[in-house]
Write an enzyme that holds these catalytic residues in place. Structure first.
Site, PDB file in Angstrom:
ATOM      1  N   CYS A  81     -12.352  10.890  13.787  1.00 20.65           N
ATOM      2  CA  CYS A  81     -12.777  10.628  12.404  1.00 20.65           C
ATOM      3  C   CYS A  81     -13.813   9.515  12.277  1.00 20.65           C
ATOM      4  CB  CYS A  81     -11.567  10.299  11.537  1.00 20.65           C
ATOM      5  SG  CYS A  81     -12.045  10.144   9.795  1.00 20.65           S
ATOM      6  N   CYS A 149      -8.114  20.233  -5.766  1.00 25.33           N
ATOM      7  CA  CYS A 149      -7.485  19.936  -4.478  1.00 25.33           C
ATOM      8  C   CYS A 149      -7.739  18.470  -4.185  1.00 25.33           C
ATOM      9  CB  CYS A 149      -8.098  20.817  -3.384  1.00 25.33           C
ATOM     10  SG  CYS A 149      -7.403  20.509  -1.743  1.00 25.33           S
ATOM     11  N   CYS A 209      -2.401  23.179   1.425  1.00 26.15           N
ATOM     12  CA  CYS A 209      -3.587  23.470   2.233  1.00 26.15           C
ATOM     13  C   CYS A 209      -3.404  22.700   3.530  1.00 26.15           C
ATOM     14  CB  CYS A 209      -4.846  23.011   1.507  1.00 26.15           C
ATOM     15  SG  CYS A 209      -6.347  23.132   2.513  1.00 26.15           S
TER      16      CYS A 209
HETATM   17  N1  SAM Z   1      -7.325  10.405   5.093  1.00 27.00           N
HETATM   18  C1  SAM Z   1      -6.673  11.586   4.725  1.00 27.00           C
HETATM   19  C2  SAM Z   1      -5.959  12.245   5.878  1.00 27.00           C
HETATM   20  O1  SAM Z   1      -6.272  11.984   7.020  1.00 27.00           O
HETATM   21  O2  SAM Z   1      -5.058  13.053   5.605  1.00 27.00           O
HETATM   22  C3  SAM Z   1      -7.587  12.611   4.073  1.00 27.00           C
HETATM   23  C4  SAM Z   1      -8.989  12.805   4.600  1.00 27.00           C
HETATM   24  S1  SAM Z   1      -9.145  13.339   6.297  1.00 27.00           S
HETATM   25  C5  SAM Z   1     -10.840  13.057   6.598  1.00 27.00           C
HETATM   26  C6  SAM Z   1      -8.914  15.102   6.183  1.00 27.00           C
HETATM   27  C7  SAM Z   1      -9.047  15.913   7.429  1.00 27.00           C
HETATM   28  O3  SAM Z   1     -10.407  16.030   7.799  1.00 27.00           O
HETATM   29  C8  SAM Z   1      -8.386  15.436   8.692  1.00 27.00           C
HETATM   30  O4  SAM Z   1      -7.019  15.682   8.721  1.00 27.00           O
HETATM   31  C9  SAM Z   1      -9.092  16.270   9.737  1.00 27.00           C
HETATM   32  O5  SAM Z   1      -8.402  17.470   9.968  1.00 27.00           O
HETATM   33  C10 SAM Z   1     -10.453  16.547   9.103  1.00 27.00           C
HETATM   34  N2  SAM Z   1     -11.531  15.886   9.860  1.00 27.00           N
HETATM   35  C11 SAM Z   1     -11.841  14.570   9.829  1.00 27.00           C
HETATM   36  N3  SAM Z   1     -12.850  14.299  10.659  1.00 27.00           N
HETATM   37  C12 SAM Z   1     -13.213  15.469  11.242  1.00 27.00           C
HETATM   38  C13 SAM Z   1     -14.198  15.827  12.207  1.00 27.00           C
HETATM   39  N4  SAM Z   1     -14.995  14.923  12.766  1.00 27.00           N
HETATM   40  N5  SAM Z   1     -14.289  17.125  12.571  1.00 27.00           N
HETATM   41  C14 SAM Z   1     -13.460  18.044  12.014  1.00 27.00           C
HETATM   42  N6  SAM Z   1     -12.522  17.751  11.098  1.00 27.00           N
HETATM   43  C15 SAM Z   1     -12.388  16.485  10.731  1.00 27.00           C
HETATM   44 FE1  SF4 Z   2      -9.948   9.672   8.924  1.00 29.10          FE
HETATM   45 FE2  SF4 Z   2      -7.911  10.436   7.322  1.00 29.10          FE
HETATM   46 FE3  SF4 Z   2      -7.457   9.605   9.865  1.00 29.10          FE
HETATM   47 FE4  SF4 Z   2      -8.258   7.879   7.976  1.00 29.10          FE
HETATM   48  S1  SF4 Z   2      -6.329   9.012   8.031  1.00 29.10           S
HETATM   49  S2  SF4 Z   2      -9.015   7.973  10.075  1.00 29.10           S
HETATM   50  S3  SF4 Z   2      -9.687   9.135   6.795  1.00 29.10           S
HETATM   51  S4  SF4 Z   2      -8.585  11.453   9.200  1.00 29.10           S
END
Ligand code: SAM
Ligand code: SF4
Ligand code: DTB
Length: 334
Positions: A81, A149, A209
């Site tokens: 991330c 969502c 979802c």
């Molecule tokens: N922070 C919250 C969480 O982690 O549940 C919500 C936002 S988070 C960015 C949502 C989802 O985005 C993650 O669970 C992951 O599956 C997806 N995601 C994040 N970074 C990604 C990446 N570089 N490539 C593909 N999917 C990604």
């Molecule tokens: Fe990224 Fe969500 Fe993990 Fe935070 S919790 S690092 S926003 S995927």
């Protein structure tokens, strides 16, 4: 011909009490799912098409637009991330967006043809005081006539109920990987925490979802393990985002060997077969994916995409490219 009963000798016998038109109660063993992955490509896609056509308009696709309403600075260590505070990725942190900005973005998404608007926040979990402004966003987006969502991290039951009361239709919370790969990717929260959040969302009456990411260096068995976990949620998630890892410089997963695109298509097909009545979303990773591979994903049963030039912090194909692709494929937004 199109009956789900005829499509697969590999599909486990459903328990007697199960309604075959729902996703409930069919248990998928890891071996069952691996056997689907191992089919000849054409046989797998044929099965997936039959399941798809038994449950869905084969040429329809649902369009969801994402907006990051709170960006970066996240304390979690998710190795994929760009928003984790632990990695130097160049993402600029941003506090929560004003309501008016969110509603303006939602209106633009609706005007461009999206039916669902997903608000994401880089939180481990929302604080209770964060939820009121989010609830206002949810209510406002819904009043525009869009499905709502949100993806905000871990939720407690009362928080899920608050979001439901505000009009939240879907909550995105991914399992991300198979349980036995999860510890290689995330250490700051456990797989069980994710299952608990999904349970809170479900109990509040919000549609689930839930999907994951492939291309993170997992084995084929672990890809099958992710799909088995998702398919065995009871009931299966209404939406299943299948993300191809977007490799962001500065994250620990940058530099992974890219996944074979045909293996990605297989993952979509197996998700379709094991979760017949779920929307399977061809999610992150489309920016660098050829039109031909995306077309194969639709053939494999994907019937939803993220639509709009940005995911949360990384690029997505622009609306013009997507409209042109769908037109060339004779597909329409649902
Ligand atoms: N922070 C919250 C969480 O982690 O549940 C919500 C936002 S988070 C960015 C949502 C989802 O985005 C993650 O669970 C992951 O599956 C997806 N995601 C994040 N970074 C990604 C990446 N570089 N490539 C593909 N999917 C990604
Ligand atoms: Fe990224 Fe969500 Fe993990 Fe935070 S919790 S690092 S926003 S995927
Ligand atoms: C999901 O499964 N994929 C979306 C959405 N749910 C929130 C997020 C993809 C994020 C890709 C990396 C980024 O843009 O920051």
């Amino acid at each position: 011909m199109n009956s789900p009963d005829t499509v697969s000798a590999l599909q486990p016998a459903a328990p007697a009490a199960v309604n075959a038109s729902t996703n409930t109660a069919t248990v998928w063993s890891l071996a069952d799912v691996e056997a689907l992955f191992a089919l000849p490509f054409n046989d797998l896609l044929w099965q997936a098409q039959q399941v798809h056509r038994a449950h869905w308009d084969a040429n329809g696709v649902q369009l969801s637009t994402l907006l990051s309403v709170k960006t970066g600075g996240c304390p979690e260590d998710c190795a994929y991330c760009p928003q984790s505070v632990r990695y130097d990725t160049g993402v600029t942190s941003q506090d929560m967006l004003p309501l008016a900005d969110v509603l303006a973005a939602a209106q633009r998404a609706k005007d461009a043809g999206a039916s669902r608007f997903c608000m994401g926040a880089a939180w481990r979990s929302p604080k209770d005081r964060d939820l009121e402004p989010i609830a206002e966003m949810v209510a406002g987006v819904r009043a525009l006539g869009l499905e709502t969502c949100a993806t905000l991290g871990m939720l407690k039951p009362a928080q899920a109920e608050r979001l439901k009361a505000a009009g939240l239709d879907y909550y995105n919370h991914n399992l991300d990987s198979a349980p036995d790969f999860y510890g290689d990717i995330i250490q700051t929260r456990q797989y069980q925490d994710r299952l608990d959040t999904l349970q809170a969302v479900r109990a509040a009456g919000i549609h689930v979802c839930c999907g994951g990411i492939v291309g993170m260096g997992e084995t084929g068995t672990q890809r099958a393990g992710l799909i088995a976990q998702l398919a065995n949620l009871n009931p299966a998630p209404e939406s299943v985002p299948i993300n191809l890892l977007v490799q962001v410089p500065g994250t620990p997963l940058h530099g992974q060997d890219p996944l074979d695109p045909l293996e990605f298509v297989r993952t979509i097909a197996v998700a379709r077969i094991t979760m017949p009545t779920s929307r399977v979303r061809l999610s992150a990773g489309r920016e660098d994916m050829s039109d031909a591979v995306q077309a194969l994903c639709f053939l494999a049963g994907a019937n939803s995409i993220f639509y709009g030039e940005q995911l949360l912090t990384t690029p997505n194909p622009g609306a013009d490219r997507d409209r042109s692709l769908l037109a060339r494929l004779g597909m329409h937004a649902e």
